[in-house]
Write an enzyme that holds these catalytic residues in place. Structure first.
Site, PDB file in Angstrom:
ATOM      1  N   ASP A 164      44.804  48.481  37.842  1.00 55.61           N
ATOM      2  CA  ASP A 164      43.969  48.170  36.675  1.00 55.61           C
ATOM      3  C   ASP A 164      44.066  49.334  35.701  1.00 55.61           C
ATOM      4  O   ASP A 164      44.370  50.458  36.101  1.00 55.61           O
ATOM      5  CB  ASP A 164      42.506  47.958  37.094  1.00 55.61           C
ATOM      6  CG  ASP A 164      41.727  47.124  36.085  1.00 55.61           C
ATOM      7  OD1 ASP A 164      41.400  45.967  36.408  1.00 55.61           O
ATOM      8  OD2 ASP A 164      41.450  47.620  34.973  1.00 55.61           O
TER       9      ASP A 164
ATOM     10  N   VAL B  79      49.290  47.594  31.898  1.00 59.09           N
ATOM     11  CA  VAL B  79      50.402  46.631  32.051  1.00 59.09           C
ATOM     12  C   VAL B  79      51.239  46.474  30.784  1.00 59.09           C
ATOM     13  O   VAL B  79      52.305  45.861  30.818  1.00 59.09           O
ATOM     14  CB  VAL B  79      49.912  45.236  32.523  1.00 59.09           C
ATOM     15  CG1 VAL B  79      49.306  45.305  33.909  1.00 59.09           C
ATOM     16  CG2 VAL B  79      48.954  44.612  31.514  1.00 59.09           C
TER      17      VAL B  79
ATOM     18  N   TYR C 131      44.682  33.935  21.874  1.00 63.97           N
ATOM     19  CA  TYR C 131      44.472  33.776  23.323  1.00 63.97           C
ATOM     20  C   TYR C 131      45.211  32.537  23.834  1.00 63.97           C
ATOM     21  O   TYR C 131      45.917  32.575  24.840  1.00 63.97           O
ATOM     22  CB  TYR C 131      42.975  33.673  23.635  1.00 63.97           C
ATOM     23  CG  TYR C 131      42.667  33.668  25.126  1.00 63.97           C
ATOM     24  CD1 TYR C 131      42.550  34.854  25.832  1.00 63.97           C
ATOM     25  CD2 TYR C 131      42.504  32.466  25.825  1.00 63.97           C
ATOM     26  CE1 TYR C 131      42.281  34.853  27.197  1.00 63.97           C
ATOM     27  CE2 TYR C 131      42.238  32.457  27.178  1.00 63.97           C
ATOM     28  CZ  TYR C 131      42.117  33.653  27.867  1.00 63.97           C
ATOM     29  OH  TYR C 131      41.868  33.652  29.221  1.00 63.97           O
TER      30      TYR C 131
ATOM     31  N   LYS D  41      48.401  32.374  26.589  1.00 63.61           N
ATOM     32  CA  LYS D  41      48.349  31.666  27.870  1.00 63.61           C
ATOM     33  C   LYS D  41      49.366  30.516  27.913  1.00 63.61           C
ATOM     34  O   LYS D  41      49.917  30.215  28.976  1.00 63.61           O
ATOM     35  CB  LYS D  41      46.923  31.167  28.138  1.00 63.61           C
ATOM     36  CG  LYS D  41      45.909  32.299  28.338  1.00 63.61           C
ATOM     37  CD  LYS D  41      46.255  33.198  29.518  1.00 63.61           C
ATOM     38  CE  LYS D  41      45.184  34.237  29.811  1.00 63.61           C
ATOM     39  NZ  LYS D  41      45.502  35.106  30.939  1.00 63.61           N
TER      40      LYS D  41
HETATM   41  N1  LIG Z   1      36.688  34.583  32.698  1.00 64.75           N
HETATM   42  C1  LIG Z   1      37.226  33.456  32.220  1.00 64.75           C
HETATM   43  O1  LIG Z   1      36.518  32.569  31.716  1.00 64.75           O
HETATM   44  C2  LIG Z   1      38.720  33.223  32.303  1.00 64.75           C
HETATM   45  C3  LIG Z   1      39.179  31.916  32.108  1.00 64.75           C
HETATM   46  C4  LIG Z   1      40.541  31.669  32.169  1.00 64.75           C
HETATM   47  C5  LIG Z   1      41.419  32.705  32.419  1.00 64.75           C
HETATM   48  N2  LIG Z   1      40.949  33.969  32.608  1.00 64.75           N
HETATM   49  C6  LIG Z   1      41.939  35.012  32.840  1.00 64.75           C
HETATM   50  O2  LIG Z   1      41.709  35.633  34.076  1.00 64.75           O
HETATM   51  C7  LIG Z   1      42.175  36.978  34.018  1.00 64.75           C
HETATM   52  C8  LIG Z   1      41.087  37.896  34.560  1.00 64.75           C
HETATM   53  O3  LIG Z   1      39.954  37.764  33.729  1.00 64.75           O
HETATM   54  P1  LIG Z   1      38.468  38.060  34.255  1.00 64.75           P
HETATM   55  O4  LIG Z   1      37.635  36.944  33.776  1.00 64.75           O
HETATM   56  O5  LIG Z   1      38.462  38.422  35.684  1.00 64.75           O
HETATM   57  O6  LIG Z   1      38.129  39.306  33.312  1.00 64.75           O
HETATM   58  P2  LIG Z   1      37.631  40.782  33.642  1.00 64.75           P
HETATM   59  O7  LIG Z   1      37.393  41.415  32.313  1.00 64.75           O
HETATM   60  O8  LIG Z   1      36.526  40.751  34.630  1.00 64.75           O
HETATM   61  O9  LIG Z   1      38.918  41.446  34.347  1.00 64.75           O
HETATM   62  C9  LIG Z   1      40.096  41.726  33.659  1.00 64.75           C
HETATM   63  C10 LIG Z   1      40.660  43.036  34.167  1.00 64.75           C
HETATM   64  O10 LIG Z   1      41.909  43.293  33.505  1.00 64.75           O
HETATM   65  C11 LIG Z   1      41.963  44.678  33.233  1.00 64.75           C
HETATM   66  N3  LIG Z   1      42.880  44.958  32.140  1.00 64.75           N
HETATM   67  C12 LIG Z   1      42.715  44.677  30.817  1.00 64.75           C
HETATM   68  N4  LIG Z   1      43.738  45.154  30.115  1.00 64.75           N
HETATM   69  C13 LIG Z   1      44.595  45.742  30.997  1.00 64.75           C
HETATM   70  C14 LIG Z   1      45.819  46.436  30.870  1.00 64.75           C
HETATM   71  N5  LIG Z   1      46.391  46.631  29.669  1.00 64.75           N
HETATM   72  N6  LIG Z   1      46.419  46.909  31.983  1.00 64.75           N
HETATM   73  C15 LIG Z   1      45.836  46.737  33.201  1.00 64.75           C
HETATM   74  N7  LIG Z   1      44.659  46.113  33.387  1.00 64.75           N
HETATM   75  C16 LIG Z   1      44.040  45.622  32.298  1.00 64.75           C
HETATM   76  C17 LIG Z   1      40.538  45.050  32.873  1.00 64.75           C
HETATM   77  O11 LIG Z   1      40.314  46.462  32.988  1.00 64.75           O
HETATM   78  C18 LIG Z   1      39.733  44.234  33.874  1.00 64.75           C
HETATM   79  O12 LIG Z   1      39.471  44.955  35.063  1.00 64.75           O
HETATM   80  C19 LIG Z   1      42.559  37.245  32.565  1.00 64.75           C
HETATM   81  O13 LIG Z   1      43.969  37.156  32.439  1.00 64.75           O
HETATM   82  C20 LIG Z   1      41.885  36.129  31.809  1.00 64.75           C
HETATM   83  O14 LIG Z   1      42.562  35.785  30.631  1.00 64.75           O
HETATM   84  C21 LIG Z   1      39.627  34.251  32.569  1.00 64.75           C
END
Ligand SMILES: NC(=O)c1ccc[n+]([C@@H]2O[C@H](COP(=O)([O-])OP(=O)(O)OC[C@H]3O[C@@H](n4cnc5c(N)ncnc54)[C@H](O)[C@@H]3O)[C@@H](O)[C@H]2O)c1
Length: 240
Positions: A38, A56, A147, A151
């Site tokens: 992370d 990343v 966004y 995706k």
């Molecule tokens: N929460 C939702 O409603 C939802 C819905 C669909 C998809 N997603 C996808 O699921 C994934 C995880 O989201 P989440 O809801 O757990 O969010 P979250 O914010 O809880 O976790 C995301 C993590 O990614 C890390 N991160 C961000 N930028 C980064 C980088 N440049 N390098 C390394 N790490 C990085 C953050 O520090 C965080 O720990 C994302 O790709 C998001 O688009 C989330």
């Protein structure tokens, strides 16, 4: 059903929070040795795991991350690409700031590409990649062009890589979550959360654990004939 991941080495990006943290926990419970990555330093690591701090969007850091996995564990079997960001401010396309477009594409799509590139090169004994996409990777959403595009792009990349690496024994799939109750979903008020909940026929937001369960299934031997697929975990959102 074979969900046993004993002796498997799993790398999870975005593992410091939300869905990534739940994936790391559940992969560890299934017996995998997990490496959590992370951009934010990770303190809570499941018992069979270790942690790395990685951005990343930086190709050198991503290569270094995968090299460290190979050095410590000798192989990479499973990768869950979960690092990502949401769009706090909604804007129609004509009003979308280019810097915001670049930020979303850079983290959500370039980041996943850089990770997949390094992971695929490292999966010399076959493997399984699971990309965390979104229902917004399958349908449009007004005000969320960057966004949505990131995706959709990730799902396209998932399918292409699945075709490219099937003969090498590497499966590549995506999970498409609906709205999930994690820190990414920073809806400030109850009204906004209620309207998001109502968008799902099951009448609520999903949990990180429900998304992780699908990711672990796709990563496991139970999904041995599944590649190039996108599995919605969306409370019926896409069925409407
Ligand atoms: N929460 C939702 O409603 C939802 C819905 C669909 C998809 N997603 C996808 O699921 C994934 C995880 O989201 P989440 O809801 O757990 O969010 P979250 O914010 O809880 O976790 C995301 C993590 O990614 C890390 N991160 C961000 N930028 C980064 C980088 N440049 N390098 C390394 N790490 C990085 C953050 O520090 C965080 O720990 C994302 O790709 C998001 O688009 C989330």
């Amino acid at each position: 059903m074979d969900l046993d991941l004993t002796e498997k080495v799993a790398l999870i990006t975005g593992a410091g929070s939300g869905i990534g943290a739940a994936c790391a926990q559940q992969l560890s419970e299934m017996g995998a040795r997990v490496v959590l990555a992370d951009i934010a330093p990770i303190v809570a690591v499941p018992c069979l795991g270790s942690a790395l701090t990685v951005d990343v969007t930086d190709g050198d850091q991503v290569r270094g991350m995968v090299d460290q996995v190979l050095e410590h564990f000798g192989a990479l079997d499973i990768a869950v690409n979960c690092a990502g960001v949401g769009m706090p401010v909604k804007a129609a396309t004509a009003e979308t700031d280019f810097a915001e477009w670049r930020r979303l594409l850079s983290i959500n799509l370039d980041g996943a590409f850089l990770c997949m590139r390094a992971e695929l090169a490292a999966m010399s004994r076959g493997g399984s990649i699971v990309n965390i996409a979104s229902v917004m990777g399958l349908v449009g959403t007004p005000g969320a062009g960057p966004y949505v595009s990131s995706k959709h792009g990730l799902i396209g990349l998932t399918k292409s890589a699945a075709l490219e690496y099937a003969a090498d024994g590497v499966r590549v799939n995506a999970v498409a979550p609906g709205f999930i109750d994690t820190p990414l979903l920073r809806e400030p008020d109850d009204k906004a959360r209620q309207s998001l909940s109502a968008a799902h026929p099951l009448g609520r937001l999903g949990t990180a654990e429900e998304v992780a369960a699908a990711a672990v299934f796709l990563a496991s031997p139970a999904a041995s004939f599944i590649t190039g697929s996108v599995l919605p975990v969306d409370g019926g959102y896409l069925a409407r």
